[in-house]
Design a protein around this motif. Structure first.
Motif, short mmCIF file in Angstrom:
data_model
loop_
_atom_site.label_atom_id
_atom_site.label_comp_id
_atom_site.label_asym_id
_atom_site.label_seq_id
_atom_site.Cartn_x
_atom_site.Cartn_y
_atom_site.Cartn_z
N ALA A 1 -50.15 -34.77 48.46
CA ALA A 1 -49.48 -33.52 48.45
C ALA A 1 -48.72 -32.92 47.26
O ALA A 1 -48.82 -33.70 46.35
N LEU A 2 -48.08 -31.86 47.00
CA LEU A 2 -47.74 -31.04 45.60
C LEU A 2 -46.51 -31.08 46.02
O LEU A 2 -46.21 -30.10 47.07
N ILE A 3 -45.32 -31.40 45.53
CA ILE A 3 -44.14 -31.22 46.11
C ILE A 3 -43.36 -30.55 45.04
O ILE A 3 -43.11 -30.95 43.30
N MET B 1 -57.03 -39.01 48.29
CA MET B 1 -55.80 -38.52 47.62
C MET B 1 -54.52 -39.37 48.65
O MET B 1 -54.22 -39.95 49.22
N SER B 2 -54.29 -40.01 47.44
CA SER B 2 -52.68 -40.95 48.18
C SER B 2 -51.49 -40.74 47.16
O SER B 2 -50.70 -40.14 48.54
N SER B 3 -51.71 -40.10 46.27
CA SER B 3 -50.48 -39.73 45.55
C SER B 3 -49.70 -38.39 45.78
O SER B 3 -50.16 -37.35 46.10
N ILE B 4 -48.08 -38.54 45.64
CA ILE B 4 -47.54 -37.50 45.83
C ILE B 4 -46.69 -36.67 44.49
O ILE B 4 -46.85 -37.60 43.51
N TYR B 5 -47.58 -35.43 44.46
CA TYR B 5 -47.33 -35.04 42.47
C TYR B 5 -45.74 -34.76 42.84
O TYR B 5 -45.72 -33.65 44.21
N ILE B 6 -45.09 -34.42 42.13
CA ILE B 6 -43.88 -33.95 41.77
C ILE B 6 -43.79 -32.63 40.41
O ILE B 6 -43.90 -33.64 39.39
N LEU B 7 -43.97 -31.65 40.93
CA LEU B 7 -43.97 -30.94 39.72
C LEU B 7 -42.91 -30.44 38.79
O LEU B 7 -41.19 -30.21 39.15
N TRP B 8 -42.46 -31.31 37.61
CA TRP B 8 -40.90 -31.72 37.15
C TRP B 8 -40.69 -30.73 36.11
O TRP B 8 -39.23 -30.53 35.88
N ASP B 9 -41.53 -29.40 35.53
CA ASP B 9 -41.25 -28.55 34.66
C ASP B 9 -39.66 -27.71 35.73
O ASP B 9 -40.16 -27.32 36.46
N GLU C 1 -46.18 -39.20 41.71
CA GLU C 1 -45.52 -39.07 40.41
C GLU C 1 -45.48 -38.18 39.95
O GLU C 1 -45.13 -36.77 40.73
N LEU C 2 -44.77 -38.05 38.76
CA LEU C 2 -44.32 -36.71 37.87
C LEU C 2 -45.31 -36.04 37.33
O LEU C 2 -46.01 -36.63 36.33
N VAL C 3 -45.84 -34.47 37.55
CA VAL C 3 -46.64 -34.08 36.71
C VAL C 3 -46.33 -32.61 36.19
O VAL C 3 -44.87 -31.84 36.29
N ARG C 4 -46.95 -32.05 35.16
CA ARG C 4 -45.86 -31.32 34.32
C ARG C 4 -46.94 -30.13 34.39
O ARG C 4 -48.40 -30.28 34.89
N GLY C 5 -46.60 -28.57 34.38
CA GLY C 5 -47.75 -27.45 34.28
C GLY C 5 -49.26 -27.44 33.62
O GLY C 5 -49.56 -26.91 34.14
N HIS C 6 -48.75 -28.37 32.36
CA HIS C 6 -50.45 -28.21 31.61
C HIS C 6 -51.02 -28.98 32.65
O HIS C 6 -52.25 -28.85 32.03
#
Length: 420
Positions: free
Chosen positions: A49-51, A1-9, A30-35
């Motif tokens: 964390a999820l931002i 658990m190191s990277s922060i995810y950013i929900l890009w949608d 990282e940028l992540v998508r809903g799917h």
């Protein structure tokens, strides 16, 4: 658990803001998508964390779908951290289609003017919370950009980290700068017309809240702590990131100002350059007819009713795309959608230019000959181009989502290369 995810949608310009903040501070993300989330990304590779940035909460929920919503709920319940700004804060609340991390809901607006608030506002802080940095003291001046409001409920652990107080000097209601008005003007208007523009209804209302969901924690903020060159907001964001990353508080610099119009032109694909030029022409047309103006170096201002936020997002995204050296994935993506994009862009430039000029004509005729005023026609013209508010629709949505996909391809490959 190191990277922060950013929900890009459905993140629009707000996704760029938080990405820019983390890049400026060299925070792994990282940028992540809903799917991807719906397919189990948070379980297989959980982040620190999820931002979820601002944007349209309902659109984000639609992209996540039922499986994605369940995955986020599971991630937080099992110990994950959720940080939502504005639309991302609304997504975290308890309502149809929301994540239900908090039992609080989004408060409706009795007066629609109350939704169109922007600028810095003083917030009284809960200094007893470890999520509030000592460096800020009892109050902080932090920015809101057309925020929603919380509707509190005592059914869970949700509590306010900060509550609204008096507005700052750059505070606007719709297209009126409150501090620019002579003393007594607002009271005079209230007495004469029965309309109050002062944001007194915000006083003591929650601005930023937090709570626990299972083993995890959520922070929901209608203020945009990731706003460039907003010193106290940036201090608070930096502190929250350190708490979520489980590290000691670091001293990070204030996020640099974002001079959007000075963004370098590196990817000089002729069609992309023409898109950037077209959007600059549209903005210039709006400026020339008193409909648009630059509120600050990264944010457009607009007369009430003009879709300035949509134009701002498109321009910010094309600036992001053209300011990078393209990788193979980005080139492939652009080549696959270029024909459709340019077809829609040509229609959009012609349509928006005509729409803005029609709005300017209506402004003139409204006072000269009120019987010629045509609000229904203007509304239909706008909806055809941008879709009915609050979501993205019309030709604008087609352009927006293709640009968001293009940025995603560029950044996803950069992330994968960094991991290797």
């Amino acid at each position: 658990m190191s990277s922060i995810y950013i929900l890009w949608d459905d993140a629009h310009i707000w996704g760029l803001l938080i990405k820019r903040a983390l890049e400026s501070w060299n925070v792994d993300h990282e940028l992540v998508r809903g799917h991807q989330i719906a397919q189990g990304l948070l379980s297989g590779k959980p982040p620190a964390a999820l931002i979820v940035p601002g944007g349209w909460a309902k659109g984000k929920a639609m992209k996540l779908g039922g499986p994605g919503i369940l995955e986020i709920q599971k991630y937080v319940s099992e110990g994950g951290n959720y940080l939502g700004f504005c639309g991302g804060a609304g997504l975290g609340l308890s309502k149809t289609g929301g994540l239900g991390l908090s039992c609080w809901q989004r408060k409706g607006f009795e007066n629609r003017l109350h939704h169109f608030l922007s600028g810095h506002i003083n917030v009284q802080l809960d200094q007893s919370s470890p999520l509030v940095p000592d460096a800020l003291g009892e109050n902080a001046l932090i920015p809101v950009w057309w925020p929603g409001q919380f509707s509190p409920n005592k059914c869970d652990s949700t509590a306010a980290l900060g509550r609204y107080r008096e507005p700052g000097n750059d505070f606007w209601v719709a297209d009126l700068c409150i501090s620019s008005l002579p003393e007594g003007t607002l009271n005079d208007w209230h007495n004469m017309y029965g309309i109050s523009l002062l944001p007194e209804f915000l006083h003591d209302r929650p601005a930023v809240v937090t709570g626990n969901k299972g083993k995890g924690r959520f922070i929901l903020s209608y203020p945009h702590l990731e706003t460039p060159a907003s010193a106290q907001a940036n201090i608070w964001l930096s502190h929250i990131l350190d708490r979520m990353l489980g590290q000691k508080t670091q001293e990070r610099p204030t996020l640099p100002a974002w001079e959007l119009t000075d963004t370098p032109l590196i990817w000089k694909d002729p069609d992309l350059v023409s898109v950037r030029n077209s959007l600059e022409k549209i903005i210039a047309t709006g400026q020339g007819h008193f409909l648009l103006f630059w509120r600050n170096p990264w944010l457009l201002g607009w007369r009430r009713g003009i879709p300035g936020a949509a134009l701002n997002s498109l321009y910010a995204l094309i600036c992001k795309v053209t300011s990078h050296t393209p990788n193979d994935a980005a080139i492939e993506k652009w080549n696959s959608c270029k024909a459709d994009f340019m077809k829609y862009m040509n229609l959009f430039e012609e349509g928006v230019t005509g729409y803005l000029l029609a709005e300017r004509f209506a402004m003139t005729m409204r006072s000269l000959e009120p019987e010629t005023f045509f609000p229904k026609a203007l509304r239909e013209q706008r909806n055809g181009l941008f879709g009915p508010p609050p979501g993205a629709g019309g030709i604008y949505a087609k352009l927006l989502y293709m640009l968001e996909d293009l940025v995603w391809e560029m950044c996803r490959k950069e992330q994968n290369a960094t991991e290797l």
